[in-house]
Design a protein around this motif. Sequence first.
Motif, mmCIF file in Angstrom:
data_model
loop_
_atom_site.group_PDB
_atom_site.id
_atom_site.type_symbol
_atom_site.label_atom_id
_atom_site.label_comp_id
_atom_site.label_asym_id
_atom_site.label_seq_id
_atom_site.Cartn_x
_atom_site.Cartn_y
_atom_site.Cartn_z
ATOM 1 N N ASN A 191 37.313 30.761 37.471
ATOM 2 C CA ASN A 191 37.541 32.086 36.878
ATOM 3 C C ASN A 191 38.982 32.554 36.978
ATOM 4 O OD1 ASN A 191 34.790 32.151 36.425
ATOM 5 N ND2 ASN A 191 34.344 33.464 38.165
ATOM 6 N N GLU A 192 39.549 32.499 38.163
ATOM 7 C CA GLU A 192 40.861 33.125 38.388
ATOM 8 C C GLU A 192 41.997 32.436 37.630
ATOM 9 O OE1 GLU A 192 40.980 36.116 39.665
ATOM 10 O OE2 GLU A 192 38.820 35.843 39.806
ATOM 11 N N PRO A 193 42.115 31.100 37.685
ATOM 12 C CA PRO A 193 43.165 30.472 36.864
ATOM 13 C C PRO A 193 42.958 30.720 35.369
ATOM 14 C CG PRO A 193 42.378 28.950 38.543
ATOM 15 C CD PRO A 193 41.445 30.112 38.550
ATOM 16 N N THR A 279 50.606 32.425 44.080
ATOM 17 C CA THR A 279 49.787 33.597 44.425
ATOM 18 C C THR A 279 48.383 33.505 43.845
ATOM 19 O OG1 THR A 279 50.651 34.834 42.517
ATOM 20 C CG2 THR A 279 51.787 35.125 44.624
ATOM 21 N N ILE A 280 48.134 32.524 42.972
ATOM 22 C CA ILE A 280 46.775 32.340 42.456
ATOM 23 C C ILE A 280 45.821 32.026 43.604
ATOM 24 C CG2 ILE A 280 46.949 29.855 42.029
ATOM 25 C CD1 ILE A 280 45.154 32.425 39.803
ATOM 26 N N GLY A 282 45.821 33.535 46.457
ATOM 27 C CA GLY A 282 45.371 34.832 46.931
ATOM 28 C C GLY A 282 44.294 35.410 46.040
ATOM 29 N N MET A 283 44.439 35.226 44.719
ATOM 30 C CA MET A 283 43.436 35.718 43.775
ATOM 31 C C MET A 283 42.100 34.989 43.969
ATOM 32 S SD MET A 283 44.964 38.083 42.236
ATOM 33 C CE MET A 283 43.658 38.397 41.067
ATOM 34 N N ILE A 284 42.181 33.677 44.132
ATOM 35 C CA ILE A 284 40.953 32.889 44.330
ATOM 36 C C ILE A 284 40.267 33.283 45.634
ATOM 37 C CG2 ILE A 284 40.068 30.570 44.774
ATOM 38 C CD1 ILE A 284 42.226 29.521 42.842
ATOM 39 N N ALA A 285 41.059 33.395 46.707
ATOM 40 C CA ALA A 285 40.484 33.768 48.013
ATOM 41 C C ALA A 285 39.860 35.158 47.942
ATOM 42 C CB ALA A 285 41.570 33.724 49.087
ATOM 43 N N GLY A 286 40.549 36.101 47.297
ATOM 44 C CA GLY A 286 40.006 37.451 47.173
ATOM 45 C C GLY A 286 38.728 37.480 46.360
ATOM 46 N N ALA A 287 38.730 36.775 45.225
ATOM 47 C CA ALA A 287 37.548 36.760 44.369
ATOM 48 C C ALA A 287 36.366 36.106 45.068
ATOM 49 C CB ALA A 287 37.860 36.044 43.061
ATOM 50 N N MET A 288 36.618 34.994 45.773
ATOM 51 C CA MET A 288 35.531 34.303 46.483
ATOM 52 C C MET A 288 34.938 35.193 47.575
ATOM 53 S SD MET A 288 37.062 30.413 46.808
ATOM 54 C CE MET A 288 35.611 29.742 47.579
ATOM 55 N N PHE A 337 45.247 40.698 49.362
ATOM 56 C CA PHE A 337 46.489 41.281 49.875
ATOM 57 C C PHE A 337 47.078 40.430 50.997
ATOM 58 C CE2 PHE A 337 48.488 43.952 53.158
ATOM 59 C CZ PHE A 337 49.574 44.444 52.435
ATOM 60 N N LEU A 338 46.245 40.018 51.947
ATOM 61 C CA LEU A 338 46.735 39.254 53.096
ATOM 62 C C LEU A 338 47.286 37.891 52.669
ATOM 63 C CD1 LEU A 338 43.937 40.038 55.722
ATOM 64 C CD2 LEU A 338 46.271 40.976 55.638
ATOM 65 N N VAL A 339 46.545 37.182 51.824
ATOM 66 C CA VAL A 339 46.992 35.844 51.399
ATOM 67 C C VAL A 339 48.249 35.944 50.550
ATOM 68 C CG1 VAL A 339 46.364 33.774 50.096
ATOM 69 C CG2 VAL A 339 44.654 34.907 51.527
ATOM 70 N N THR A 340 48.260 36.883 49.590
ATOM 71 C CA THR A 340 49.428 37.030 48.718
ATOM 72 C C THR A 340 50.646 37.480 49.513
ATOM 73 O OG1 THR A 340 47.956 37.645 46.889
ATOM 74 C CG2 THR A 340 50.296 38.113 46.619
#
Length: 478
Positions: A191-193, A279-280, A282-288, A337-340
């Motif tokens: 989804n995120e990519p 930073t993708i 961070g998006m993947i980790a947040g979405a998961m 936020f944390l990962v990014t």
Amino acid sequence: METPMQETSGSKSSLRAKIQAMGGFLTNMVLPNIGAFIAWGLLTALFIPTGWIPNEYLAELVGPTITYLLPLLLAYTGGRMVGGQRGAVMGSIGAIGLIIGSDIPMFLGAMVIGPLGGWIIKRFDKLLENKIRAGFEMVVNNFSIGILGFFLLLLSYTVIGPIIQAANEAVTVAIEALVATGFLPLLSLINEPAKVLFLNNVIDQGIYYPLGMQQTLEAGKSIYFTVASNPGPGLGLLLAYTFFGNKIARRTAPGAIIIHFLGGIHELYFPYVLMKPLTILGMIAGAMSGIATFQLFDAGLVAGPSPGSIFAYLALTPRGNFVGIIAGVVVATIVSFLVTSLILKLDRKSDDDEDALNKSMEKSKTMKSEGKQVLNDSPAAADRKAVNKISFACDAGAGSSALGATTFRKKLQKANIEGIEVKHYRIEDVPEDSDIIVVHKNLLDRARLSFENHEIITIDNYIGDPKLEELLDELKER
């Protein structure tokens, strides 16, 4: 002569542009009917046995609305997009065959049969163009739809419907198996990519929304509406850029937060990911983590949140699900936020280089002579004439392009520049008489499919982009 590597790169760009166009087509089939979907979602949230105010009499509206009204609206709109009013009628005739012949809400089927019906009647009308004798136009027009619609109705009822139902069931079984194993969060890897490449509409409107509507009819809610639309990951990313990004990012990210999180226009955060692709993660980790939280609380929505605003999320949350929905958004925000932030802090040097590059661009812009006309690398820029119409274009024509057009129009007014029309469109709907077309750089290939000979300005961000400031400066000079 193009090298094999260049040809491969070009073919990939063309393929992506075509997939984006398909997503845009699906979006424009769904978008005009979102109000009807929300109306159905409110019916479900209020009146089913687990709703806010259960009412057996009013709950009878839920089934027929999702079974008949919503698929017919989709088919009607899809047929109209391809074949005008006659295409809308043909698409609706075909859709009713699917609806009667199936046991599930035929959203996917409607998205196929509607455009197909429009295409059939459009081709037929093209064949008979200028061949109908005067006085027989109405007879031919009415009977052609009647006869072709009759055969399409039979075909959709006996052949197309069962095929689409089987495909739908296969996809449903596969995703439900993923849910049963607890691995639904893995969908974020896809989804995120895909979202930041502007393929988000293919995912949402083409896959998750139809599955979500089916599940909602049975369970009164669905997690599928949340797997790609959670505003939390984007909020976390923009917050990280606000605190740890370069100077330009820190200046623009807070405004993007308001538009993304409250306005629901997710396209606003895409350029920030593309600016620093790592930073993708961070998006993947947040979405998961968001999906895992929704699963943990057994939370879901009653309809697709469009736009994906926090207000839409809360409005479509059924009774007993507010804690889970809010928790899913908050957790996704924190993790993203944390990962990014970690990625940005570890990559400080490139941030400084990028900031210096932007300063250099600003400096070179101010050093341009008054008569210089070049705004971008478009061949049409060299002999561009007076600018009367500027068209901002995006995937659906209703999100980021609307924001960009409104912002740029205000800048023109502030600069006392009059006589220039600035509007927003879906890429394929941009008027031919547009003097300048503004698109995100990832949509350039798709724009060229339809407007090869127009001047196209590519940008990274629909607000505050240096090329838009360049354009404004040149219009001032004129």
